[in-house]
Design a protein around this motif. Structure first.
Motif, PDB file in Angstrom:
ATOM      1  N   SER A 352       1.035  -0.664  -0.056  1.00 22.11           N
ATOM      2  CA  SER A 352       0.182  -0.399   0.262  1.00 22.11           C
ATOM      3  C   SER A 352       1.166   1.206   0.076  1.00 22.11           C
ATOM      4  CB  SER A 352      -1.036   0.265   0.849  1.00 22.11           C
ATOM      5  OG  SER A 352      -0.276   0.656   2.598  1.00 22.11           O
ATOM      6  N   ASP A 353       0.135   2.707  -0.086  1.00 21.97           N
ATOM      7  CA  ASP A 353       1.015   4.053  -0.298  1.00 21.97           C
ATOM      8  C   ASP A 353       1.569   4.253   0.901  1.00 21.97           C
ATOM      9  OD1 ASP A 353       0.151   4.321  -2.763  1.00 21.97           O
ATOM     10  OD2 ASP A 353      -0.845   5.494  -2.600  1.00 21.97           O
ATOM     11  N   ARG A 354       0.676   3.643   2.165  1.00 19.54           N
ATOM     12  CA  ARG A 354       0.892   3.756   3.174  1.00 19.54           C
ATOM     13  C   ARG A 354       2.629   3.119   3.964  1.00 19.54           C
ATOM     14  NH1 ARG A 354      -1.890   7.866   6.421  1.00 19.54           N
ATOM     15  NH2 ARG A 354      -4.075   8.474   5.469  1.00 19.54           N
ATOM     16  N   MET A 355       2.357   1.781   3.059  1.00 21.97           N
ATOM     17  CA  MET A 355       3.929   1.113   3.427  1.00 21.97           C
ATOM     18  C   MET A 355       4.958   2.567   3.217  1.00 21.97           C
ATOM     19  SD  MET A 355       2.672  -3.296   3.275  1.00 21.97           S
ATOM     20  CE  MET A 355       1.347  -3.406   4.462  1.00 21.97           C
ATOM     21  N   ILE A 356       5.111   2.745   2.108  1.00 23.03           N
ATOM     22  CA  ILE A 356       6.511   3.389   1.305  1.00 23.03           C
ATOM     23  C   ILE A 356       6.178   4.671   2.096  1.00 23.03           C
ATOM     24  CG2 ILE A 356       7.124   4.194  -0.716  1.00 23.03           C
ATOM     25  CD1 ILE A 356       6.676   1.251  -0.291  1.00 23.03           C
ATOM     26  N   LEU A 357       5.109   5.738   2.909  1.00 27.29           N
ATOM     27  CA  LEU A 357       5.209   6.598   2.936  1.00 27.29           C
ATOM     28  C   LEU A 357       5.990   6.626   4.313  1.00 27.29           C
ATOM     29  CD1 LEU A 357       2.019   8.010   1.363  1.00 27.29           C
ATOM     30  CD2 LEU A 357       4.290   9.204   0.863  1.00 27.29           C
ATOM     31  N   TYR A 358       5.798   6.365   4.832  1.00 29.29           N
ATOM     32  CA  TYR A 358       6.040   6.206   6.137  1.00 29.29           C
ATOM     33  C   TYR A 358       7.243   5.729   6.209  1.00 29.29           C
ATOM     34  CZ  TYR A 358       1.526   5.401   9.276  1.00 29.29           C
ATOM     35  OH  TYR A 358       0.265   5.588   9.361  1.00 29.29           O
ATOM     36  N   GLN A 359       8.417   5.072   5.704  1.00 28.73           N
ATOM     37  CA  GLN A 359       9.255   5.081   5.475  1.00 28.73           C
ATOM     38  C   GLN A 359      10.138   5.736   4.481  1.00 28.73           C
ATOM     39  OE1 GLN A 359      10.731   0.515   5.337  1.00 28.73           O
ATOM     40  NE2 GLN A 359       8.477   0.471   4.711  1.00 28.73           N
ATOM     41  N   ARG A 360       9.490   6.959   3.680  1.00 32.38           N
ATOM     42  CA  ARG A 360      10.259   7.732   2.980  1.00 32.38           C
ATOM     43  C   ARG A 360      10.726   9.261   3.298  1.00 32.38           C
ATOM     44  NH1 ARG A 360       7.451   8.516  -3.304  1.00 32.38           N
ATOM     45  NH2 ARG A 360       6.288  10.141  -1.768  1.00 32.38           N
ATOM     46  N   LYS A 361      11.531  10.266   3.268  1.00 31.81           N
ATOM     47  CA  LYS A 361      12.025  10.993   3.990  1.00 31.81           C
ATOM     48  C   LYS A 361      11.000  12.116   2.885  1.00 31.81           C
ATOM     49  CE  LYS A 361      16.082   9.574   5.211  1.00 31.81           C
ATOM     50  NZ  LYS A 361      17.628   9.268   5.131  1.00 31.81           N
ATOM     51  N   GLU A 362      10.854  13.684   3.368  1.00 31.64           N
ATOM     52  CA  GLU A 362      10.317  14.232   2.921  1.00 31.64           C
ATOM     53  C   GLU A 362      11.034  15.252   1.169  1.00 31.64           C
ATOM     54  OE1 GLU A 362       8.954  17.255   5.327  1.00 31.64           O
ATOM     55  OE2 GLU A 362       7.908  15.732   6.564  1.00 31.64           O
ATOM     56  N   LYS A 376       8.779  12.112 -14.169  1.00 30.89           N
ATOM     57  CA  LYS A 376       9.138  11.738 -13.143  1.00 30.89           C
ATOM     58  C   LYS A 376       8.613  11.476 -11.730  1.00 30.89           C
ATOM     59  CE  LYS A 376      10.907  17.288 -13.028  1.00 30.89           C
ATOM     60  NZ  LYS A 376      12.407  16.631 -13.721  1.00 30.89           N
ATOM     61  N   LEU A 377       9.332  10.253 -11.616  1.00 26.56           N
ATOM     62  CA  LEU A 377       9.615   9.345 -10.529  1.00 26.56           C
ATOM     63  C   LEU A 377      10.297   9.257  -8.913  1.00 26.56           C
ATOM     64  CD1 LEU A 377       7.533   6.752 -10.319  1.00 26.56           C
ATOM     65  CD2 LEU A 377      10.048   5.514 -10.360  1.00 26.56           C
ATOM     66  N   PRO A 378       9.694   9.720  -8.027  1.00 27.24           N
ATOM     67  CA  PRO A 378      10.345   9.222  -6.752  1.00 27.24           C
ATOM     68  C   PRO A 378      11.658   8.835  -6.641  1.00 27.24           C
ATOM     69  CG  PRO A 378       8.270  10.734  -6.574  1.00 27.24           C
ATOM     70  CD  PRO A 378       8.405   9.903  -8.084  1.00 27.24           C
ATOM     71  N   ILE A 379      12.688   7.859  -5.791  1.00 26.94           N
ATOM     72  CA  ILE A 379      13.554   7.883  -6.308  1.00 26.94           C
ATOM     73  C   ILE A 379      13.147   6.371  -5.489  1.00 26.94           C
ATOM     74  CG2 ILE A 379      15.819   6.540  -4.823  1.00 26.94           C
ATOM     75  CD1 ILE A 379      16.009   8.431  -6.938  1.00 26.94           C
ATOM     76  N   MET A 440       5.368   4.187  13.930  1.00 26.50           N
ATOM     77  CA  MET A 440       4.288   3.031  12.524  1.00 26.50           C
ATOM     78  C   MET A 440       6.701   2.640  11.982  1.00 26.50           C
ATOM     79  SD  MET A 440       2.836   1.219  11.301  1.00 26.50           S
ATOM     80  CE  MET A 440       1.690   1.788  11.968  1.00 26.50           C
ATOM     81  N   LYS A 441       7.252   3.340  12.262  1.00 20.96           N
ATOM     82  CA  LYS A 441       7.956   3.871  11.328  1.00 20.96           C
ATOM     83  C   LYS A 441       9.870   3.033  11.760  1.00 20.96           C
ATOM     84  CE  LYS A 441      12.399   6.888   9.170  1.00 20.96           C
ATOM     85  NZ  LYS A 441      13.017   7.715   9.162  1.00 20.96           N
ATOM     86  N   GLY A 442       9.841   2.536  12.825  1.00 19.87           N
ATOM     87  CA  GLY A 442      10.160   1.616  13.482  1.00 19.87           C
ATOM     88  C   GLY A 442       9.643   0.732  13.659  1.00 19.87           C
ATOM     89  N   LEU A 443       8.815   0.279  13.697  1.00 20.69           N
ATOM     90  CA  LEU A 443       8.428  -1.321  13.411  1.00 20.69           C
ATOM     91  C   LEU A 443       8.659  -1.951  12.029  1.00 20.69           C
ATOM     92  CD1 LEU A 443       4.553  -1.295  15.104  1.00 20.69           C
ATOM     93  CD2 LEU A 443       6.885  -2.712  15.645  1.00 20.69           C
ATOM     94  N   LEU A 444       8.407  -0.334  11.124  1.00 21.72           N
ATOM     95  CA  LEU A 444       8.326  -0.940   9.507  1.00 21.72           C
ATOM     96  C   LEU A 444      10.032  -1.118   9.495  1.00 21.72           C
ATOM     97  CD1 LEU A 444       6.480   0.991   7.706  1.00 21.72           C
ATOM     98  CD2 LEU A 444       6.214  -1.488   7.762  1.00 21.72           C
TER      99      LEU A 444
END
Length: 521
Positions: A352-362, A376-379, A440-444
């Motif tokens: 899901s999108d949330r799984m990536i967004l919790y780990q992706r930096k701003e 254009k695609l984010p890294i 969430m980020k810590g768990l992932l």
């Protein structure tokens, strides 16, 4: 199309999902186009009807019935439809075939052999061979093997190829030395490239999981004078050590990748390396190995490495695997770009999108995809961003057709079974976190990877999928390797529990489906 859906809904299929309806719509639309009525396109499209209904066996048989010989609604004189119907029925029933379906497919295979003459029945022989063998996976059925051997001796490219592969499918992991000798002996009597390829792949299925027991046969094949048998020997080395990260075998395969003069041998050696790592806990080490290969100057090695990364990291959303694919997503060779796009879809299966967004930096940096029409695609993109990229590339008429096909395949994997299935060759396990509130980020980030059991049906799906690069109908077999993404609770008697509670340490939004894609008309 609406009448078809209404009919099946009226038959009691109340769980006929939006995704299935859209799948039927696309396939029926393809069947009505002129291009799909030519050569083997229709064969693949009809077989796809069996794939869509793999979890609705009764409905699948009804849908395919008009393309199955001697069934209600069947019409004489449509050989590609009939062949596709038999192939689709095999795909539909591959996991746990009903006895009456096995009997029907056996009868159709026998009937096709009885009418075998000239080049008048090749389509039906091909479909019957594939369909029947898929219904008898790893059963070691002697009668079916003898029927398939009769078609192999017919020595006509497509039917004999399908029959040879079928012999490997039926006798998967049997390590029948007499049968292997028969196949190797026949390789000196045929001049057809397709049959020679299929002999190598069939032997790779026969020796699966045999480890050192098959080394004598493998060594004989690798030193064979025929290039296609040598390729089969390399692939057999990988399947013999399936899910067994033997360091000596890994070193030998790497030596073949570097030292062999044949590009196709290098390609098969990379895929064999994939099978050695597939479904093991050595996920991180596998990515390190393929990181070396994906930088190769040889496009066939880069292509095979990109394909292997997709299989190994399927359904993980792993950042490291994604970074490797982004290295070749703008590759100079269209075949490599195709593999990267397909693997991109595989990696994001069930994510899901949330799984990536919790780990992706701003403020994540972006890269440019494409030459003429740049996207254009984010890294570290979300599945929705990947889906939008794949749709854009698939619809870009200025891009190479190989790239567009790769984008379509990648899109199919990304949304497989309505985003309810994955290939999942490794599983994510969250280790106990000692922090009071890790977030969430810590768990992932506290996750580790463990291997997954790969059954014979799933293994055959993987092996046949790796051969689709030279004949596209083989890609349908990857659906045999799909597993559902669901938590199913049962009692020790296999019944639904009356009182069942689940404690979930994640937000429910972490498991949301992708936002529906809207197409303006």
């Amino acid at each position: 199309m609406n009448e078809l859906i209404s009919y099946y809904n009226s038959e009691g299929s109340t769980d006929f999902s939006r995704f299935e309806k859209e799948g039927y719509y696309m396939i029926m639309l393809a069947l009505r186009t002129r291009d799909c009525s030519q050569i083997w396109n229709k064969y693949s499209v009809v077989a796809s009807l069996g794939i869509i209904n793999q979890t609705h066996s009764d409905i699948g048989i009804k849908v395919l019935s008009s393309n199955l010989p001697n069934q209600p609604g069947w019409k004489v004189g449509q050989p590609y439809d009939d062949a596709g119907g038999l192939y689709g029925l095999g795909l539909l029933q591959a996991d746990k075939p009903a006895d009456d379906i096995k009997k029907y497919l056996r009868e159709q295979l026998s009937a096709a052999i009885d009418t075998m003459s000239g080049n008048t029945n090749n389509e039906l022989l091909t479909g019957a061979s594939m369909g029947c063998s898929l219904a008898f996976i790893a059963t070691n059925d002697v009668d079916i093997t003898n029927l398939l051997e009769a078609i192999l001796l017919y020595d006509v490219p497509l039917p004999s190829e399908a029959a040879c592969l079928g012999m490997g499918i039926v006798n998967y992991s049997k390590f029948d030395t007499a049968l292997i000798k028969k196949l190797l002996a026949f390789s000196s009597h045929t001049q057809h490239e397709k049959i020679l390829r299929s002999i190598g792949v069939a032997i790779s299925m026969l020796v699966a999981h045999s480890n050192e027991n098959c080394l004598e046969v493998v060594n004989e094949m690798i030193s064979h004078e025929n290039e296609f048998i040598r390729m089969g020997g390399v692939l057999s080395l990988g399947t013999a050590y399936f899910q067994n990260t033997n360091n000596d075998i890994i070193a030998r395969l790497l030596k073949l990748i570097i030292g062999d003069a044949s590009d196709e041998m290098k390609h098969m050696a990379v895929m064999a390396l994939c099978f050695v790592y597939l479904g093991t806990s050595e996920f991180v080490n596998a990515l390190e190995t393929f990181k070396m290969l994906i930088d190769s100057f040889n496009y066939r090695i880069r292509y095979a490495a990109a394909s292997a990364i997709g299989l190994i990291a399927a359904g993980t959303g792993d950042r490291n695997a994604l970074e490797l694919l982004l290295l070749v997503i703008n590759d100079s060779h269209e075949l490599v770009r195709q593999a990267a796009l397909i693997s991109l879809g595989m990696i994001y299966m069930g994510i899901s999108d949330r799984m990536i967004l919790y780990q992706r930096k701003e403020n994540t940096p972006t890269i440019d995809i494409g030459d003429i029409s740049v996207t254009k695609l984010p890294i570290y993109p979300t599945p929705t961003e990947v889906r939008d990229l794949l749709v854009t590339l698939a619809c870009n008429s200025y891009d190479d057709v190989m790239v567009r096909v790769g984008a379509l395949y990648g899109l199919g994997f990304l949304t497989a079974s309505g985003s309810n299935a994955t290939l999942a060759t490794v599983r994510r396990v969250i280790e106990k976190n000692n922090e009071t509130n890790p977030g969430m980020k810590g768990l992932l980030e506290s996750q580790k990877w463990v291997g997954s059991f790969i059954s014979p049906v799933r293994a055959i799906g993987f092996i046949l999928y790796t051969q689709f690069w030279y004949w596209y109908p083989f890609i349908l077999n990857i659906t045999l390797s799909f597993v559902p993404q669901a938590l199913i609770a049962v009692t020790e008697d296999g019944m639904a529990p009356e009182d069942f509670n689940l404690r979930l340490n994640f937000f429910l939004k972490l498991f949301d489906y992708l936002i529906k894609y809207f197409v303006s008309t």
